[in-house]
Design an enzyme around this catalytic site. Structure first.
Site, PDB file in Angstrom:
ATOM      1  N   GLY A 189      43.522  34.258  39.987  1.00 23.90           N
ATOM      2  CA  GLY A 189      43.225  35.170  41.082  1.00 23.90           C
ATOM      3  C   GLY A 189      43.638  34.515  42.391  1.00 23.90           C
ATOM      4  O   GLY A 189      43.818  33.291  42.450  1.00 23.90           O
TER       5      GLY A 189
ATOM      6  N   GLY B 257      46.561  26.891  41.243  1.00 26.17           N
ATOM      7  CA  GLY B 257      45.992  26.074  40.173  1.00 26.17           C
ATOM      8  C   GLY B 257      44.933  25.067  40.558  1.00 26.17           C
ATOM      9  O   GLY B 257      44.600  24.208  39.747  1.00 26.17           O
TER      10      GLY B 257
ATOM     11  N   SER C 289      49.808  29.795  45.946  1.00 30.63           N
ATOM     12  CA  SER C 289      49.711  30.681  44.793  1.00 30.63           C
ATOM     13  C   SER C 289      51.089  31.266  44.495  1.00 30.63           C
ATOM     14  O   SER C 289      51.825  31.655  45.412  1.00 30.63           O
ATOM     15  CB  SER C 289      48.733  31.804  45.126  1.00 30.63           C
TER      16      SER C 289
ATOM     17  N   ASP D 210      51.878  34.003  43.489  1.00 30.89           N
ATOM     18  CA  ASP D 210      51.986  35.414  43.877  1.00 30.89           C
ATOM     19  C   ASP D 210      52.244  35.597  45.373  1.00 30.89           C
ATOM     20  O   ASP D 210      52.273  36.745  45.854  1.00 30.89           O
ATOM     21  CB  ASP D 210      50.708  36.169  43.499  1.00 30.89           C
TER      22      ASP D 210
ATOM     23  N   HIS E 187      44.141  39.507  44.632  1.00 31.12           N
ATOM     24  CA  HIS E 187      44.670  39.809  43.299  1.00 31.12           C
ATOM     25  C   HIS E 187      43.785  39.144  42.255  1.00 31.12           C
ATOM     26  O   HIS E 187      43.428  37.980  42.408  1.00 31.12           O
ATOM     27  CB  HIS E 187      46.109  39.286  43.188  1.00 31.12           C
TER      28      HIS E 187
ATOM     29  N   HIS F  36      42.637  39.291  37.730  1.00 29.62           N
ATOM     30  CA  HIS F  36      42.850  39.854  36.400  1.00 29.62           C
ATOM     31  C   HIS F  36      41.502  40.344  35.886  1.00 29.62           C
ATOM     32  O   HIS F  36      41.158  40.122  34.729  1.00 29.62           O
ATOM     33  CB  HIS F  36      43.440  38.813  35.456  1.00 29.62           C
TER      34      HIS F  36
ATOM     35  N   ASP G 113      34.350  57.279  47.580  1.00 29.62           N
ATOM     36  CA  ASP G 113      34.000  56.588  48.828  1.00 29.62           C
ATOM     37  C   ASP G 113      35.127  55.674  49.302  1.00 29.62           C
ATOM     38  O   ASP G 113      35.242  55.373  50.488  1.00 29.62           O
ATOM     39  CB  ASP G 113      32.746  55.721  48.619  1.00 29.62           C
TER      40      ASP G 113
ATOM     41  N   HIS H 153      49.699  44.073  34.100  1.00 28.16           N
ATOM     42  CA  HIS H 153      49.359  42.841  34.809  1.00 28.16           C
ATOM     43  C   HIS H 153      47.911  42.907  35.321  1.00 28.16           C
ATOM     44  O   HIS H 153      47.012  42.377  34.686  1.00 28.16           O
ATOM     45  CB  HIS H 153      50.381  42.641  35.942  1.00 28.16           C
TER      46      HIS H 153
ATOM     47  N   TYR I 258      28.918  57.654  57.777  1.00 28.09           N
ATOM     48  CA  TYR I 258      28.231  56.776  56.822  1.00 28.09           C
ATOM     49  C   TYR I 258      28.021  55.407  57.461  1.00 28.09           C
ATOM     50  O   TYR I 258      28.903  54.882  58.132  1.00 28.09           O
ATOM     51  CB  TYR I 258      29.092  56.641  55.571  1.00 28.09           C
TER      52      TYR I 258
HETATM   53 ZN   LIG Z   1      48.266  37.911  38.161  1.00 29.95          ZN
END
Ligand SMILES: [Zn+2]
Length: 233
Positions: free
Chosen positions: A27, A45, A73, A75, A94, A96, A119, A168, A226
């Site tokens: 993540g 990591g 990361s 990503d 991000h 999983h 919402d 993914h 709200y």
């Molecule tokens: Zn991923």
């Protein structure tokens, strides 16, 4: 450099762990300083328990690392596409997380079955098209970002604060890294509830337009009422 943003981004990453959205290190969350055009993201990591603000990696919008000894990361290029395409967002997350990823793996958009969903999302949660072989072979992470942008089909990203990447998992965004992490938790809850809804009644239908609009607009519309009013400057 960007000490406050580093702390915000670390906190958003830890929130993903606290909410049970991250297994091991699968993540990442990031945040952007629009003034400086710099993005702060989690390193790749590194165990969350040992992560400190100084471990965060600073990148410009062209994937040049500006500060940090650790690799970012993997990503990061996906996050950068989203920051470039969605000018109003300030954070990306991000994960999983299990239920959202199950929908992503099934390549099914999540229908809006109830008001929790309504919402936050003005429509069903989209799923990207399957990545092609050339998209996977070269610039895979950047192409993932492009697939996310395409899946919105021009919809305002603030009305769809997350997408499922086919096979993914989910990417979410918000006004800052904390909001992106919050939306990751909401998306997981929505995905879980939708799964159970279909388990109880496989013929369940999405909520009607009126109820959906009522819930979305009372939080997000021009006349939102709200929660507590924020001071307008
Ligand atoms: Zn991923």
């Amino acid at each position: 450099m960007l000490q406050h943003l580093r702390e915000q981004v670390l906190e958003a990453n830890l929130e993903l762990v606290r909410r049970g959205l991250v297994l091991y290190t699968f993540g990442n969350a990031s945040g952007i300083s629009r003034e400086e055009g710099l993005v702060v993201i989690k390193p790749s990591g590194v165990p969350y328990a040992q992560m400190k603000p100084e471990h965060m990696v600073v990148s410009d919008l062209s994937v040049n690392i500006v500060e940090g000894d650790l690799r970012p990361s993997s990503d990061l290029p996906t996050h950068l596409v989203l920051y470039k395409e969605f000018a109003a967002i300030g954070g990306v997350a991000h994960t999983h997380s299990e239920y959202a990823t199950a929908w992503a793996q099934a390549r099914k958009p999540i229908p809006c079955f109830g008001t929790t969903h309504a919402d936050y999302f003005q429509c069903s949660v989209p799923v990207t098209s399957e990545m092609t072989d050339p998209e996977i072979t070269e610039d895979y992470e950047k192409n993932t970002g492009d697939a996310i942008v395409r899946s919105l089909q021009g919809t305002d990203p603030s009305s769809t604060p997350g997408v499922l990447v086919a096979n993914h998992g989910p990417f979410t965004w918000g006004e800052d890294a904390g909001a992106a992490a919050h939306n990751a938790a909401i998306l997981e809850a929505i995905a879980r509830m939708a799964y159970f809804t279909l388990g109880i009644n496989a013929a369940a239908q999405p909520v009607g337009h009126m109820l959906h609009s009522k819930h979305y607009l009372r939080k997000h519309g021009q006349n939102a009422y709200y929660g507590q009013a924020r001071d307008k400057q």
